[in-house]
Design a protein around this motif. Structure first.
Motif, PDB file in Angstrom:
ATOM      1  N   GLY A 118     -11.080  -0.126 -11.109  1.00  0.00           N
ATOM      2  CA  GLY A 118     -10.155  -0.014 -12.344  1.00  0.00           C
ATOM      3  C   GLY A 118      -9.661   1.275 -12.995  1.00  0.00           C
ATOM      4  N   GLU A 119     -10.461   2.341 -12.227  1.00  0.00           N
ATOM      5  CA  GLU A 119     -10.142   3.712 -12.723  1.00  0.00           C
ATOM      6  C   GLU A 119      -9.927   4.403 -11.536  1.00  0.00           C
ATOM      7  N   ASN A 120     -10.982   4.788 -10.706  1.00  0.00           N
ATOM      8  CA  ASN A 120     -10.679   5.674  -9.569  1.00  0.00           C
ATOM      9  C   ASN A 120     -10.551   4.758  -8.307  1.00  0.00           C
ATOM     10  N   PHE A 121     -10.741   3.525  -8.370  1.00  0.00           N
ATOM     11  CA  PHE A 121     -10.547   2.528  -7.137  1.00  0.00           C
ATOM     12  C   PHE A 121     -10.127   1.253  -7.840  1.00  0.00           C
ATOM     13  N   SER A 122      -9.174   0.742  -6.904  1.00  0.00           N
ATOM     14  CA  SER A 122      -8.685  -0.569  -7.018  1.00  0.00           C
ATOM     15  C   SER A 122      -8.177  -1.287  -5.790  1.00  0.00           C
ATOM     16  N   ASP A 123      -9.338  -2.283  -5.621  1.00  0.00           N
ATOM     17  CA  ASP A 123      -8.870  -3.167  -4.408  1.00  0.00           C
ATOM     18  C   ASP A 123      -7.906  -4.219  -4.595  1.00  0.00           C
ATOM     19  N   GLU A 124      -7.667  -4.589  -5.725  1.00  0.00           N
ATOM     20  CA  GLU A 124      -6.676  -5.612  -6.323  1.00  0.00           C
ATOM     21  C   GLU A 124      -5.296  -4.692  -6.434  1.00  0.00           C
ATOM     22  N   PRO A 125      -4.432  -5.063  -5.574  1.00  0.00           N
ATOM     23  CA  PRO A 125      -2.984  -4.489  -5.761  1.00  0.00           C
ATOM     24  C   PRO A 125      -2.261  -4.541  -6.768  1.00  0.00           C
ATOM     25  N   GLY A 126      -1.590  -3.652  -7.407  1.00  0.00           N
ATOM     26  CA  GLY A 126      -0.680  -3.934  -8.440  1.00  0.00           C
ATOM     27  C   GLY A 126      -1.250  -3.874  -9.994  1.00  0.00           C
ATOM     28  N   LYS A 127      -2.387  -3.026  -9.947  1.00  0.00           N
ATOM     29  CA  LYS A 127      -3.205  -2.936 -11.113  1.00  0.00           C
ATOM     30  C   LYS A 127      -3.251  -1.481 -11.496  1.00  0.00           C
ATOM     31  N   LEU A 128      -3.062  -0.564 -10.689  1.00  0.00           N
ATOM     32  CA  LEU A 128      -2.978   0.844 -11.233  1.00  0.00           C
ATOM     33  C   LEU A 128      -1.972   1.660 -10.297  1.00  0.00           C
ATOM     34  N   ALA A 129      -1.221   2.352 -11.081  1.00  0.00           N
ATOM     35  CA  ALA A 129      -0.171   3.355 -10.568  1.00  0.00           C
ATOM     36  C   ALA A 129       0.852   2.682  -9.402  1.00  0.00           C
ATOM     37  N   VAL A 130       1.813   2.035  -9.995  1.00  0.00           N
ATOM     38  CA  VAL A 130       2.698   1.198  -9.123  1.00  0.00           C
ATOM     39  C   VAL A 130       4.183   1.790  -9.079  1.00  0.00           C
ATOM     40  N   LEU A 131       4.683   2.351  -7.862  1.00  0.00           N
ATOM     41  CA  LEU A 131       5.951   2.674  -7.883  1.00  0.00           C
ATOM     42  C   LEU A 131       6.909   1.676  -7.279  1.00  0.00           C
ATOM     43  N   THR A 132       8.175   1.697  -7.676  1.00  0.00           N
ATOM     44  CA  THR A 132       9.120   0.743  -6.958  1.00  0.00           C
ATOM     45  C   THR A 132      10.290   1.337  -6.488  1.00  0.00           C
ATOM     46  N   TYR A 133      10.981   1.047  -5.184  1.00  0.00           N
ATOM     47  CA  TYR A 133      11.797   1.333  -4.446  1.00  0.00           C
ATOM     48  C   TYR A 133      12.821   0.056  -4.480  1.00  0.00           C
ATOM     49  N   ARG A 134      14.003   0.470  -4.151  1.00  0.00           N
ATOM     50  CA  ARG A 134      15.145  -0.688  -4.084  1.00  0.00           C
ATOM     51  C   ARG A 134      15.716  -0.551  -2.638  1.00  0.00           C
TER      52      ARG A 134
END
Length: 424
Positions: A118-134
């Motif tokens: 939850g800080e320097n690691f997240s094995d669950e996607p969508g929880k930290l630093a999420v970028l979006t493109y179309r």
């Protein structure tokens, strides 16, 4: 001009003087600080898929979310984010469009530094630093996802990818192991059997023709992303250089940053100096207790070299570390410490697979080292990136005095020729 020179101080260490001077003139309006986490692309930018292929510059995201703890920062030939900690220099040389994005701060650069979910690691996607493109797709179906990344170690090489606000299993744990210290395209998923990743397992299913949102989110901080692509070709060959052409369906691309040529390494670079670390021998690799994160695990460091448990505070303790050595088959030896108060027990796990429990023999001394108190598990397959976990439990002979479950080292000895060759 003076302020620009100050802001360019990190770039000037690796950009030739003539090019640096040009960059100062061309990039006089580059944003600073938190601005590097904001989109430089307009919200109406939509990329185009053509003939089952779409390519996108990583810095051309239209939205960033979940970025309070960690964020993707744009690094360009005109600006390097001043975010600490950040354990490596900028890698703009060779980056497409003169820029890339990096997840900062980077507090876990090697397996010896503490992993904080939850800080320097997240094995669950969508929880930290999420970028979006179309992206506009004319041809729906299954698309294999490739990305061009720069990795310098074992803890900056994981990412997640999703679509339309969802995070399918096929987009989790994109992994890079090969091609360190260079920009490299890869499309592999980290699995229980292959921690360096299996091909053909990273893909997204595009349900319909039309515009869809593609997301990338953090798995490990320090990750550096230059470009990504999606292709319907399962046997798509790894691209050379920056990869396919970027096509736009709607909106306009931001202006590119000046491109910095990658340094071409000599065909036969000098051999590195021998590793003088006491943790590496010619016949085996060692993970001593001093390399494990012991704080807040129940262990403490005893005699400056052993992990141990204080029996007045707890009965068990667990610590883990990322396996940093080559993938292979190993004989694994735990070097425990004999004690006269009780028989401590130890359980070693490789990810979710536990080996047989070892109960340490009694000693006639308060504590005693020696092969009598070692235990070896033969022929275990270990892949680079495996989480090696040790759980220890104290013991007692009389119910009054307790052992401290001391241990010194976990050693890995190559058990077959292929592993010995890889180790060499």
């Amino acid at each position: 001009m003076i302020m620009n020179l100050i802001c360019m101080r990190r770039v000037l260490r690796w950009v030739p003087l003539a090019l640096s001077t040009a960059l100062l003139i061309l990039n006089s309006t580059i944003t600073r600080g938190d601005e590097a986490t904001k989109p430089i692309a307009s919200p109406d930018l939509v990329f185009a898929e053509k003939d089952g292929l779409v390519a996108v510059e990583a810095e051309h995201f239209i939205r960033q979310e979940m970025n309070d703890v960690r964020a993707f920062h744009i690094t360009s030939s005109g600006h390097s984010p001043s975010i600490e900690p950040d354990g490596d220099e900028p890698h703009v040389a060779g980056a497409a469009g003169g820029a890339y994005v990096e997840i900062l701060p980077d507090s876990r650069r090697n397996h010896g530094e503490k992993l904080i979910k939850g800080e320097n690691f997240s094995d669950e996607p969508g929880k930290l630093a999420v970028l979006t493109y179309r992206v506009h797709f004319t041809d729906p179906g299954r698309y294999y996802v490739w990305a061009r990344a720069f990795s310098t170690g074992s803890e900056d090489n994981g990412l997640h990818v999703g679509i339309n606000g969802t995070w399918p299993d096929s987009g989790r744990r994109m992994q890079w192991c090969e091609g360190k210290n260079q920009w490299r395209w890869e499309s592999k998923q980290r699995t229980a059997d292959a921690h360096c990743g299996e091909p053909y397992k990273i893909y997204l299913d595009v349900p319909t023709a039309g515009i869809h949102e593609i997301h990338f989110s953090m798995r490990e901080d320090g990750f550096e992303l230059d470009r990504w692509l999606m292709t319907k070709d399962r046997e798509f060959a790894r691209p050379d250089g920056i990869g396919p052409e970027v096509l736009v369906h709607a909106g306009a691309l931001p202006a590119s940053f000046p491109y910095v040529e990658a340094v071409v390494m000599p065909a036969n670079p000098p051999s590195p100096e021998p590793d003088a670390s006491p943790n590496v021998r010619s016949d085996r690799f060692e993970l001593p207790a001093t390399r494990f994160q012991l704080q807040d695990t129940g262990f403490y460091l005893d005699k400056g070299k052993w992990a141990a448990i204080n029996p007045s505070q707890r009965k068990t303790a667990t610590s883990e570390i990322t396996f940093p050595f080559p993938t292979g088959v190993y004989d694994i030896t735990l070097e425990a410490i004999g004690e006269n108060d009780g028989q401590s027990s130890y359980l070693l796990s490789l990810d979710d697979e536990s080996l047989t429990k070892f109960v340490c023999p009694l000693s006639t001394q308060t504590y005693e080292e020696g092969e009598k108190y070692h235990h070896t598990w033969n022929g275990a397959r270990v892949t680079e990136g495996t989480q090696v976990k040790i759980t220890a439990e104290i013991g007692s002979e009389d119910g009054k005095e307790f052992s401290r479950a001391r241990w010194a080292t976990i050693a890995f000895t190559p058990a077959d020729n292929a592993t010995r060759n890889a180790a060499a």
